[in-house]
Scaffold this motif. Structure first.
Motif, PDB file in Angstrom:
ATOM      1  N   ALA A  93       0.791  -1.150  -0.099  1.00  0.00           N
ATOM      2  CA  ALA A  93      -0.041  -0.399  -0.289  1.00  0.00           C
ATOM      3  C   ALA A  93       0.912   1.363   0.082  1.00  0.00           C
ATOM      4  CB  ALA A  93      -0.214  -0.180   0.776  1.00  0.00           C
ATOM      5  N   ASN A  94       2.050   1.164  -0.023  1.00  0.00           N
ATOM      6  CA  ASN A  94       2.605   2.667   0.397  1.00  0.00           C
ATOM      7  C   ASN A  94       4.389   2.334   0.888  1.00  0.00           C
ATOM      8  OD1 ASN A  94       3.321   1.829   3.742  1.00  0.00           O
ATOM      9  ND2 ASN A  94       1.223   2.502   4.130  1.00  0.00           N
ATOM     10  N   GLU A 118      11.182 -15.786  -9.175  1.00  0.00           N
ATOM     11  CA  GLU A 118      11.592 -13.836  -9.393  1.00  0.00           C
ATOM     12  C   GLU A 118      10.656 -13.482  -8.237  1.00  0.00           C
ATOM     13  OE1 GLU A 118      11.675 -12.496 -13.714  1.00  0.00           O
ATOM     14  OE2 GLU A 118      11.538 -14.875 -13.929  1.00  0.00           O
ATOM     15  N   ARG A 119      11.232 -12.459  -7.649  1.00  0.00           N
ATOM     16  CA  ARG A 119      10.139 -11.975  -6.745  1.00  0.00           C
ATOM     17  C   ARG A 119      10.210 -10.274  -6.916  1.00  0.00           C
ATOM     18  NH1 ARG A 119      13.264 -15.204  -3.990  1.00  0.00           N
ATOM     19  NH2 ARG A 119      12.150 -17.223  -2.982  1.00  0.00           N
ATOM     20  N   GLU A 120       9.598  -9.443  -6.816  1.00  0.00           N
ATOM     21  CA  GLU A 120       9.201  -7.955  -7.168  1.00  0.00           C
ATOM     22  C   GLU A 120       7.785  -7.714  -6.181  1.00  0.00           C
ATOM     23  OE1 GLU A 120      11.389  -6.270  -8.739  1.00  0.00           O
ATOM     24  OE2 GLU A 120      11.974  -7.886  -9.839  1.00  0.00           O
ATOM     25  N   ILE A 121       8.359  -6.309  -6.641  1.00  0.00           N
ATOM     26  CA  ILE A 121       7.208  -5.968  -5.540  1.00  0.00           C
ATOM     27  C   ILE A 121       6.558  -4.298  -6.346  1.00  0.00           C
ATOM     28  CG2 ILE A 121       7.154  -3.839  -2.539  1.00  0.00           C
ATOM     29  CD1 ILE A 121       9.462  -5.767  -2.875  1.00  0.00           C
ATOM     30  N   PHE A 122       5.426  -3.992  -5.432  1.00  0.00           N
ATOM     31  CA  PHE A 122       4.301  -3.250  -6.593  1.00  0.00           C
ATOM     32  C   PHE A 122       3.552  -2.474  -5.519  1.00  0.00           C
ATOM     33  CE2 PHE A 122       5.458  -6.807  -9.506  1.00  0.00           C
ATOM     34  CZ  PHE A 122       5.835  -6.315 -10.761  1.00  0.00           C
ATOM     35  N   MET A 123       3.639  -1.227  -5.992  1.00  0.00           N
ATOM     36  CA  MET A 123       2.619  -0.619  -5.492  1.00  0.00           C
ATOM     37  C   MET A 123       1.437  -0.616  -6.073  1.00  0.00           C
ATOM     38  SD  MET A 123       3.967   1.853  -2.863  1.00  0.00           S
ATOM     39  CE  MET A 123       5.237   2.908  -3.322  1.00  0.00           C
ATOM     40  N   SER A 124       0.739  -0.735  -7.474  1.00  0.00           N
ATOM     41  CA  SER A 124       0.264  -0.434  -8.581  1.00  0.00           C
ATOM     42  C   SER A 124      -0.570  -1.771  -8.508  1.00  0.00           C
ATOM     43  CB  SER A 124       0.650   0.397 -10.143  1.00  0.00           C
ATOM     44  OG  SER A 124       0.256   0.020 -11.018  1.00  0.00           O
ATOM     45  N   TYR A 125      -1.371  -2.757  -8.627  1.00  0.00           N
ATOM     46  CA  TYR A 125      -1.994  -3.394  -8.827  1.00  0.00           C
ATOM     47  C   TYR A 125      -1.425  -3.920 -10.157  1.00  0.00           C
ATOM     48  CZ  TYR A 125      -5.688  -7.312  -9.240  1.00  0.00           C
ATOM     49  OH  TYR A 125      -6.264  -8.535  -9.211  1.00  0.00           O
ATOM     50  N   ALA A 126      -2.129  -2.536 -11.201  1.00  0.00           N
ATOM     51  CA  ALA A 126      -2.267  -3.029 -12.623  1.00  0.00           C
ATOM     52  C   ALA A 126      -0.930  -3.443 -13.099  1.00  0.00           C
ATOM     53  CB  ALA A 126      -2.560  -2.027 -13.848  1.00  0.00           C
ATOM     54  N   ALA A 127       0.093  -3.189 -12.752  1.00  0.00           N
ATOM     55  CA  ALA A 127       1.920  -3.102 -12.733  1.00  0.00           C
ATOM     56  C   ALA A 127       2.116  -4.574 -12.432  1.00  0.00           C
ATOM     57  CB  ALA A 127       2.893  -2.148 -12.415  1.00  0.00           C
ATOM     58  N   ALA A 128       1.550  -4.582 -10.880  1.00  0.00           N
ATOM     59  CA  ALA A 128       1.800  -6.020 -10.985  1.00  0.00           C
ATOM     60  C   ALA A 128       0.975  -7.523 -11.481  1.00  0.00           C
ATOM     61  CB  ALA A 128       1.493  -6.273  -9.268  1.00  0.00           C
ATOM     62  N   VAL A 129       0.083  -7.228 -11.606  1.00  0.00           N
ATOM     63  CA  VAL A 129      -1.149  -8.517 -12.945  1.00  0.00           C
ATOM     64  C   VAL A 129      -0.974  -8.635 -14.713  1.00  0.00           C
ATOM     65  CG1 VAL A 129      -3.210  -8.470 -13.537  1.00  0.00           C
ATOM     66  CG2 VAL A 129      -2.926  -7.949 -11.503  1.00  0.00           C
ATOM     67  N   SER A 130      -0.145  -7.309 -14.897  1.00  0.00           N
ATOM     68  CA  SER A 130       0.600  -7.432 -15.582  1.00  0.00           C
ATOM     69  C   SER A 130       2.012  -8.178 -16.240  1.00  0.00           C
ATOM     70  CB  SER A 130       1.371  -6.047 -16.857  1.00  0.00           C
ATOM     71  OG  SER A 130       1.669  -6.118 -17.601  1.00  0.00           O
ATOM     72  N   TRP A 131       2.784  -7.882 -14.256  1.00  0.00           N
ATOM     73  CA  TRP A 131       4.149  -8.249 -14.848  1.00  0.00           C
ATOM     74  C   TRP A 131       3.911 -10.073 -14.955  1.00  0.00           C
ATOM     75  CZ3 TRP A 131       6.817 -11.066 -10.205  1.00  0.00           C
ATOM     76  CH2 TRP A 131       7.619 -11.461 -10.840  1.00  0.00           C
TER      77      TRP A 131
END
Length: 150
Positions: A93-94, A118-131
Motif C-alpha cells: 500500500a505504501n 523471480e520476486r518483485e514488489i509493486f504499489m500498483s495493482y495493474a503493474a503487478a498483474v501485468s508482470w
C-alpha cells in the motif's frame, strides 16, 4: 486469507489477499491452505496482495520462520529469467510497507536453500498483474478457449 485463481491471463496465477496483523502461525497455516487448494498447481505464479495487511508487525524472527517454511517448498531447477521460473509479486500500500517487503525479498533471494523465484514488489495493482500474468485474455479469447475445451 482470501485467494482467487486467475485464469484470464496469458500465465495463470493465484491472487492471495491478506489482511490484518501477521503472525507466524497464521502465515504457516495460510501456506498450508494454499498448497491443499484444488486449484493450486506446483509452480504457479503468486500475487500476494498485502495492501490491507499490517506489515509493521513483521520482525526478523517472523521473516526467518517464513524463510525456513519457503525453503521446504520443492525447488525448481531454474534461474531468474529462465522460462518457467515461478514469479512472486508482492503488492503493498505504501513506501514503508515496500521497504519491509524489500528486506524480506532480499532475505529470500540471498538465503541458501531458498527456491529460485523471480520476486518483485509493486504499489500498483495493474503493474503487478501485468508482470505476473502477462496479457489479459479478452472476452472473445475466453469464449474461444471454452469452445476448444469441449
Amino acid at each position: 486469507m482470501d485467494h482467487t485463481v486467475r485464469r484470464d491471463f496469458e500465465r495463470p496465477f493465484i491472487e492471495i489477499r491478506i489482511s490484518g496483523e501477521l503472525d507466524v502461525m497464521s502465515s504457516s497455516n495460510r501456506i498450508g491452505e494454499l498448497r491443499t487448494n484444488k486449484h493450486y498447481r506446483e509452480g504457479m505464479n503468486l500475487l500476494f496482495d498485502l495492501r490491507s495487511a499490517q506489515l509493521h508487525s513483521l520482525d526478523i524472527e517472523y521473516m526467518n520462520t517464513l524463510r525456513s517454511n519457503v525453503a521446504h517448498v520443492p525447488a525448481v531447477d531454474s534461474k531468474p529469467g529462465d522460462p518457467g521460473t515461478r514469479r512472486v509479486a508482492f503488492l503493498v500500500a505504501n513506501e514503508s510497507d515496500e521497504m519491509v517487503m524489500k528486506l524480506y525479498k532480499e532475505m529470500l533471494d540471498l538465503s541458501p536453500g531458498t527456491p529460485v523465484r523471480e520476486r518483485e514488489i509493486f504499489m500498483s495493482y495493474a503493474a503487478a498483474v501485468s508482470w505476473i500474468g502477462g496479457a489479459a485474455h479478452s472476452v472473445s479469447d475466453r469464449a474461444a478457449e471454452s469452445g476448444r475445451a469441449s
